[in-house]
Enzyme design. Structure first.
Site, PDB file in Angstrom:
ATOM      1  N   LEU A 127      89.730  24.349  67.279  1.00  9.83           N
ATOM      2  CA  LEU A 127      88.974  23.524  67.822  1.00  9.83           C
ATOM      3  C   LEU A 127      87.804  24.000  68.640  1.00  9.83           C
ATOM      4  O   LEU A 127      89.030  24.670  69.360  1.00  9.83           O
ATOM      5  CB  LEU A 127      89.683  22.002  68.682  1.00  9.83           C
ATOM      6  CG  LEU A 127      88.481  21.061  69.073  1.00  9.83           C
ATOM      7  CD1 LEU A 127      87.478  20.978  68.612  1.00  9.83           C
ATOM      8  CD2 LEU A 127      89.507  20.094  70.106  1.00  9.83           C
ATOM      9  N   SER A 128      87.122  23.998  68.284  1.00  8.09           N
ATOM     10  CA  SER A 128      86.194  24.789  69.270  1.00  8.09           C
ATOM     11  C   SER A 128      86.223  25.797  69.691  1.00  8.09           C
ATOM     12  O   SER A 128      86.358  27.186  68.765  1.00  8.09           O
ATOM     13  CB  SER A 128      85.901  23.664  70.788  1.00  8.09           C
ATOM     14  OG  SER A 128      85.131  24.227  71.519  1.00  8.09           O
ATOM     15  N   SER A 129      87.132  26.684  70.828  1.00  5.07           N
ATOM     16  CA  SER A 129      87.614  27.933  70.827  1.00  5.07           C
ATOM     17  C   SER A 129      88.671  28.153  70.243  1.00  5.07           C
ATOM     18  O   SER A 129      88.100  29.613  69.732  1.00  5.07           O
ATOM     19  CB  SER A 129      87.356  28.333  72.523  1.00  5.07           C
ATOM     20  OG  SER A 129      88.692  27.887  72.295  1.00  5.07           O
ATOM     21  N   ALA A 132      86.849  28.697  66.607  1.00  8.81           N
ATOM     22  CA  ALA A 132      86.274  29.915  66.988  1.00  8.81           C
ATOM     23  C   ALA A 132      86.810  31.029  66.372  1.00  8.81           C
ATOM     24  O   ALA A 132      87.057  31.912  65.747  1.00  8.81           O
ATOM     25  CB  ALA A 132      85.767  30.657  68.014  1.00  8.81           C
ATOM     26  N   ILE A 151      87.184  23.306  63.054  1.00  9.19           N
ATOM     27  CA  ILE A 151      86.374  22.231  64.155  1.00  9.19           C
ATOM     28  C   ILE A 151      85.656  22.473  64.866  1.00  9.19           C
ATOM     29  O   ILE A 151      86.033  23.199  65.654  1.00  9.19           O
ATOM     30  CB  ILE A 151      87.861  21.302  63.903  1.00  9.19           C
ATOM     31  CG1 ILE A 151      88.797  20.897  62.832  1.00  9.19           C
ATOM     32  CG2 ILE A 151      87.492  20.275  64.786  1.00  9.19           C
ATOM     33  CD1 ILE A 151      90.179  20.173  63.689  1.00  9.19           C
TER      34      ILE A 151
END
Length: 306
Positions: A127-129, A132, A151
């Protein structure tokens, strides 16, 4: 079916996993019904989260109990990043053989050896970082993963420093489609079968703009040779799902844009099929990304033990 009782003490610390150049933590969850040569899912938390809080919210260990799936949770240290983000945008943490990606690769190797995991069935999500960083891992170590799920994340190497990262998160700028493709191809010397890609994003996400989801899809379309519009569009639990398939029909990319959702992991906690627990960045929207990602990877099929 095993009913998941949310708590924060289900995970076991992995004390040693190589040189660990990224100085990360590692924890696992190995269900009692885990079979020899079973699959592994690597799960990357987001900023301000921990492995335990992400597991509780997403419900991954509940699904692991159902299906006999091993879990690995890499964890960031606040000494590396003040808000606990994975450093996906830093040069030293976005290349094969260095920093956080190498630490995650080393812990995967250790867990595969420790628990007799099938190395052809290793998957990654975040998720998020963490999403990435999942992009980073899929690009830099594609031979390790059968599939990945990103995500509320960003494309691989869409930013090279913190300032660029902030702009990309807001949907400004970024590499061209040709460059996005080249960045993945240049991250390793891989020539085999590329991991399948699942992309999830909230249409009302004001932290990481949803244009990043479309960029991730485009980054992988050329890799999988499925350029152009989706093969089909359908609705799953009322949410549009776009799918790109190879000529033989194998699904290689899927994308969910949940229009009413902000920044976080989509969950569905209620009912017999419920997983996870609503909380910060764990958003109850009536669809479980955990369960559907597992479906996409073939982990919740009859063969997987569900």
């Amino acid at each position: 079916m095993t009913i998941f009782s949310p708590n924060l003490d289900r995970l076991t610390v992995v004390n040693s996993f190589g040189s660990d150049p990224g100085s990360l933590r590692a924890k696992t969850y190995i269900p009692k019904n885990f079979p020899k040569n079973g699959p592994l899912v690597v799960i990357l938390h987001g900023s301000t989260q921990s492995a335990e809080s992400y597991n509780t919210g997403s419900g991954w260990s509940g699904l692991a109990d159902e299906c006999g799936v091993a879990l690995l949770f890499p964890g960031q240290r606040r000494t590396n990043n003040a808000i606990g983000s994975f450093n996906w945008f830093k040069t030293g943490d976005s290349h094969r053989g260095d920093g956080e990606p190498l630490s995650i690769r080393q812990m995967i190797g250790q867990v595969v050896d420790n628990h007799a995991i099938d190395p052809s069935r290793v998957f990654i999500t975040g998720l998020s970082s963490g999403g990435a960083m999942a992009s980073v891992m899929l690009a830099t170590y594609p031979e390790v993963f059968a599939g990945g799920a990103i995500i509320a994340g960003l494309p691989y190497r869409s930013a090279r420093n913190l300032m660029q990262a902030i702009f990309r998160m807001k949907g400004y700028g970024g590499p061209s489609d040709r460059k996005l493709d080249a960045l993945v191809r240049g991250a390793s010397k891989f020539t085999g079968t590329w991991p399948t890609i699942s992309v999830w994003h909230g249409g009302r996400d004001t932290t990481v703009d949803s244009s990043n989801a479309d960029s991730i899809v485009r980054q992988w379309q050329k890799i999988h040779k499925v350029e152009g519009p989706p093969t089909r569009i359908e609705k799953i639990d009322g949410i549009p799902r776009q799918v790109w398939c190879e000529p033989g029909g194998r699904e290689v990319i899927e994308e969910y844009i949940i229009e009413r959702m902000g920044h976080g992991t989509p969950i569905s906690a209620a009912g017999d099929q419920g997983l996870g627990k609503e909380g910060e960045y764990m958003l109850e929207v009536g669809i479980s990304s955990t369960r559907h990602i597992a479906d996409f990877w073939g982990l919740s099929s009859t063969e997987a033990g569900c």
